[in-house]
Design an enzyme around this catalytic site. Sequence first.
Site, PDB file in Angstrom:
ATOM      1  N   ASN A   7       7.808   7.927  -1.869  1.00  0.00           N
ATOM      2  CA  ASN A   7       8.661   6.991  -2.601  1.00  0.00           C
ATOM      3  C   ASN A   7       8.013   6.709  -3.953  1.00  0.00           C
ATOM      4  OD1 ASN A   7      10.203   4.883  -3.531  1.00  0.00           O
ATOM      5  ND2 ASN A   7       9.513   3.398  -1.979  1.00  0.00           N
ATOM      6  N   TRP A   8       8.595   7.282  -4.987  1.00  0.00           N
ATOM      7  CA  TRP A   8       7.987   7.153  -6.320  1.00  0.00           C
ATOM      8  C   TRP A   8       8.276   5.800  -6.973  1.00  0.00           C
ATOM      9  CZ3 TRP A   8       8.960  12.390  -9.353  1.00  0.00           C
ATOM     10  CH2 TRP A   8       8.335  13.434  -8.655  1.00  0.00           C
ATOM     11  N   LYS A   9       9.185   5.067  -6.414  1.00  0.00           N
ATOM     12  CA  LYS A   9       9.588   3.758  -6.963  1.00  0.00           C
ATOM     13  C   LYS A   9       9.999   3.901  -8.438  1.00  0.00           C
ATOM     14  CE  LYS A   9       6.641   1.621  -3.566  1.00  0.00           C
ATOM     15  NZ  LYS A   9       5.933   0.448  -3.108  1.00  0.00           N
ATOM     16  N   HIS A  92      14.641  -0.945   1.726  1.00  0.00           N
ATOM     17  CA  HIS A  92      13.217  -1.106   1.405  1.00  0.00           C
ATOM     18  C   HIS A  92      12.927  -2.584   1.136  1.00  0.00           C
ATOM     19  CE1 HIS A  92       9.378  -0.809  -0.654  1.00  0.00           C
ATOM     20  NE2 HIS A  92       9.259   0.390  -0.110  1.00  0.00           N
ATOM     21  N   GLU A 163       7.596  -0.618   8.029  1.00  0.00           N
ATOM     22  CA  GLU A 163       6.778  -0.913   6.861  1.00  0.00           C
ATOM     23  C   GLU A 163       6.465  -2.411   6.837  1.00  0.00           C
ATOM     24  OE1 GLU A 163       7.036   2.243   3.616  1.00  0.00           O
ATOM     25  OE2 GLU A 163       8.510   0.734   3.152  1.00  0.00           O
ATOM     26  N   GLY A 171       0.223  -3.148  -5.887  1.00  0.00           N
ATOM     27  CA  GLY A 171      -0.419  -2.873  -7.168  1.00  0.00           C
ATOM     28  C   GLY A 171      -1.329  -3.991  -7.641  1.00  0.00           C
ATOM     29  N   SER A 213       0.479   1.557   2.432  1.00  0.00           N
ATOM     30  CA  SER A 213      -0.830   1.959   1.895  1.00  0.00           C
ATOM     31  C   SER A 213      -1.411   3.205   2.570  1.00  0.00           C
ATOM     32  CB  SER A 213      -1.836   0.798   2.003  1.00  0.00           C
ATOM     33  OG  SER A 213      -1.387  -0.295   1.232  1.00  0.00           O
ATOM     34  N   GLY A 234       4.034   5.422  -0.595  1.00  0.00           N
ATOM     35  CA  GLY A 234       4.402   4.911  -1.922  1.00  0.00           C
ATOM     36  C   GLY A 234       3.421   5.396  -2.969  1.00  0.00           C
ATOM     37  N   GLY A 235       2.482   4.522  -3.319  1.00  0.00           N
ATOM     38  CA  GLY A 235       1.539   4.798  -4.414  1.00  0.00           C
ATOM     39  C   GLY A 235       0.908   6.177  -4.376  1.00  0.00           C
TER      40      GLY A 235
HETATM   41  C1  PEP Z   1       6.411   1.793   0.222  1.00  0.00           C
HETATM   42  O1  PEP Z   1       6.626   0.990  -0.675  1.00  0.00           O
HETATM   43  O2  PEP Z   1       7.342   2.326   0.856  1.00  0.00           O
HETATM   44  C2  PEP Z   1       5.022   2.131   0.525  1.00  0.00           C
HETATM   45  C3  PEP Z   1       4.739   2.636   1.690  1.00  0.00           C
HETATM   46  O3  PEP Z   1       4.141   1.887  -0.493  1.00  0.00           O
HETATM   47  P1  PEP Z   1       2.559   2.098  -0.482  1.00  0.00           P
HETATM   48  O4  PEP Z   1       2.264   3.382   0.240  1.00  0.00           O
HETATM   49  O5  PEP Z   1       2.167   2.145  -1.923  1.00  0.00           O
HETATM   50  O6  PEP Z   1       1.986   0.917   0.229  1.00  0.00           O
END
Ligand code: PEP
Length: 254
Positions: A7-9, A92, A163, A171, A213, A234-235
């Site tokens: 998920n590049w957001k 989400h 999630e 961030g 994460s 995500g990140g």
């Molecule tokens: C997300 O937002 O779907 C996610 C899993 O983010 P991250 O991996 O950055 O926590």
Amino acid sequence: MRLIVGNWKMNLNPGEASLLVKRLEDKIKPDPKTEIVICPPFIDLYPIAKDLDRGKLKLGSQNIHYLDEGPFTGEISPAMLKGLADYAIIGHSERRAMGEDDKLIAKKMAAAIRNDITPVLCVGETLAERQHGLAKKVIVDQLTADLTQLTATDVAKIVVAYEPVWSINHGDGNIVHAKPEDITFAYTTIRTLLEELYGEEGVSGLRLLYGGSADPGHCRAYLEMPYVDGLLVGGASLNYEDFAKIVKVAQGLK
Ligand code: PEP
């Protein structure tokens, strides 16, 4: 089949997005047992789709509208995504925090199914809800409400991502990794509920992802857990080396 979704957001313009895809394609090897999906911003989907090696990567959107067309300024419908995106992230926590409620999410789930797009439904509790002992109730309430417009046959096609909002990297440098028992608890809750509501058929094809994460250092522990079919990342999906490492770990599992 194992599933890794990135998920590049709200990151990367079309030029940057194409470069990231190129780098990923160079690093990733195709594997019939692992599906890799990237979810760029809408603006990047078309330029990426034109040259995509679909043997290695598939595309998903980060959201969809609940109708197929109409006077909805700034929105993108699932019908418009046909041929571009195979998946759509729905519900989400970052969109729920902006005001998306379960009623709207339920309509989006139906819209995705109607347009042959596989929805990746995100559920999970906030830190405050967890601290008040409400995690199970939140998961049950979200899932029950979000799936009201689907039949057992539809539910068998969906992906559910647990999630926990407290483990998502916002961030701010405050990263909390969920423990295996947190995930097992959520998965047991999800599977039991879906079996109760939709029977054997409902859970027959169900894929459960964990998201929060996930990074190269933590992905193996999550992926090896029973019932974890993959990850929503995500990140780490914005860094081609990290994302490719996660994919490699997934592909190396039995
Ligand atoms: C997300 O937002 O779907 C996610 C899993 O983010 P991250 O991996 O950055 O926590």
